[in-house]
Write an enzyme that holds these catalytic residues in place. Structure first.
Site, mmCIF file in Angstrom:
data_model
loop_
_atom_site.group_PDB
_atom_site.id
_atom_site.type_symbol
_atom_site.label_atom_id
_atom_site.label_comp_id
_atom_site.label_asym_id
_atom_site.label_seq_id
_atom_site.Cartn_x
_atom_site.Cartn_y
_atom_site.Cartn_z
ATOM 1 N N LYS A 57 0.807 -1.222 0.000
ATOM 2 C CA LYS A 57 0.000 0.000 0.000
ATOM 3 C C LYS A 57 0.840 1.272 0.000
ATOM 4 O O LYS A 57 0.361 2.345 -0.390
ATOM 5 C CB LYS A 57 -0.929 0.000 1.213
ATOM 6 C CG LYS A 57 -2.071 -1.008 1.136
ATOM 7 C CD LYS A 57 -3.121 -0.595 0.128
ATOM 8 C CE LYS A 57 -4.355 -1.473 0.215
ATOM 9 N NZ LYS A 57 -5.408 -1.039 -0.728
ATOM 10 N N SER A 306 1.349 -9.670 -0.533
ATOM 11 C CA SER A 306 1.022 -8.244 -0.500
ATOM 12 C C SER A 306 1.146 -7.601 0.871
ATOM 13 O O SER A 306 1.281 -6.380 0.970
ATOM 14 C CB SER A 306 -0.394 -8.021 -1.040
ATOM 15 O OG SER A 306 -1.331 -8.791 -0.299
#
Length: 415
Positions: A57, A306
């Site tokens: 992110k 991720s």
């Protein structure tokens, strides 16, 4: 080459790569021989859990924050997130001297809430889902003139996320498939644009939690129920992005849905075989390979780990549950006459057969046990299913009438 009408292009992603350079880590793409051996595919893992806030992110957050003008930076930003976007915005906003407010669902894991606060952001806990948090964030943005930083439905954020695939294909141009977690679609959309522009023949697989089939429904015109407690809370999104949907629908080969048991197995595999932390959403790509190994067998597959923000107590529970599933931890309920030395005899028997005793409890008041009898619940660690069966047989031969106790606490019927 991909082109408009999509919200971003490869040129936008290249510009994002230049903008974020030096602010985020260019994470390694690491061969995973043990995962490859387990699945039959040649797996390389992109370790985005190595970023400062342990998720990809940061890429989109930095690109968005650095694209603001000075007046916008002075007013401050607001974001809604279940955790990783929150931490990324808070961390880099603090670095750049930009005031940040983060609205998070009340169900967000404590570790993510506290990490976000630690980065200097004002945290507002509101609602049960990201949808409710988003509504609150927009209300605050309007009331306080804050810049809204959407976690996925924003061109600058999508472009930042797309730098992941461009790095992966620079490091391993022969990748045949990318398997990418799919929530609101910002990660997949950015990486689909990058990957298809760089290597048009590459196959893209999006992976959703079965409890949150938002993109699956949207792309396939289905109406599967959405909701529930999932280990992959980072992609537990009910509403897909308006800008991300056309990209995913056009460029992604398939969207697969993964149950909670496989997500747990993947988290455990990353910890025990790859020696790295993966949260549920971060591990879901590996879970997809576990679900359909034949689909990936013999192919060179890029997995995007991720994020690694998982509560350590939850990780411990998952690893114990996997030991139970593998029959390496099991519990027996034994019934015998209540006499001195019983526990010692059972312990000696288990020791002779190589079982490690983890827990013991007595029960004398059960009505299905004779008045002079006793039940003994014994939890042991074994080497696997065959070893467990041999221990069970030994207990049976010595007259203890063993019954297996399932992890949910119910004893099986006598075999």
């Amino acid at each position: 080459m991909t082109s408009a009408p999509f919200a971003i292009t490869l040129a936008d992603i290249a510009a994002a790569a230049r903008r974020i350079e030096g602010h985020v880590l260019r994470t390694p793409l690491v061969p995973a021989p043990r995962l490859s051996e387990l699945t039959g595919a040649t797996i390389l893992v992109k370790h985005e859990n190595m970023q400062a806030t342990a998720s990809f992110k940061e890429r989109g957050a930095v690109n968005k924050l650095l694209s603001l003008d000075e007046a916008e930076k002075a007013r401050g930003v607001i974001a809604m997130s279940a955790g990783n976007h929150a931490q990324a915005v808070a961390y880099h906003a603090h670095r750049f001297g930009i005031p940040a407010t983060i609205v998070m669902p009340e169900t967000t894991p404590l570790v993510k809430v506290e990490n976000t606060r630690a980065h200097g952001a004002r945290v507002v806990l509101y609602g049960e889902t990201l949808y409710e948090s988003a509504q609150k964030a927009r209300e605050l943005a309007e009331a306080e003139a804050l810049v809204f930083v959407h976690p996925y439905d924003d061109a600058a954020v999508m472009a930042g996320q797309g730098t992941v695939a461009s790095e992966m294909l620079a490091d391993a141009p022969d990748l045949e498939m990318l398997v990418i977690p799919l929530g609101g679609g910002g990660l997949m959309a950015g990486n689909a644009i990058a990957a298809k522009a760089i290597k048009p023949e590459i196959e893209l697989i999006g992976v959703e939690a079965a409890l949150y089939p938002s993109f699956y429904n949207a792309v396939n015109d289905k109406d599967l129920f959405i909701g529930g407690a999932t280990l992959a809370e980072g992609i537990a999104v009910k509403t897909v992005g308006q800008q991300t949907l056309p990209i995913v629908a056009s460029l992604v080969s398939d969207i697969v849905l993964i149950g909670e048991d496989l997500i747990e197995r993947a988290v455990n595999a990353y910890a025990s075989l790859q020696h790295t932390l993966a949260e549920g959403a971060g591990a879901i790509g590996l879970a997809a390979i576990f679900k359909e190994p034949e689909r990936y067998k013999g192919r060179k597959v890029g997995l995007l780990l991720s994020g690694g923000n998982i509560d350590t107590r939850l990780l411990a529970a998952i690893m114990v549950r996997e030991l139970e599933r593998e029959d390496r931890i099991c519990a027996f309920r034994l019934t015998a006459s209540d006499r001195p030395g019983l526990l010692g005899k059972v312990a000696s028997l288990l020791g002779e057969h190589g079982a490690n005793i983890l827990e013991v409890s007595h029960g004398r008041l059960f009505l299905d046990v004779p008045a002079k009898g006793v039940t003994l619940d014994v939890t042991v660690e074994t080497r696997g299913e065959a070893h467990t069966r041999s221990i069970e047989a030994a207990l049976k031969n010595d007259g203890y009438a063993p019954r297996r106790i399932l992890p949910r606490g119910l004893a099986e019927q006598d075999r």
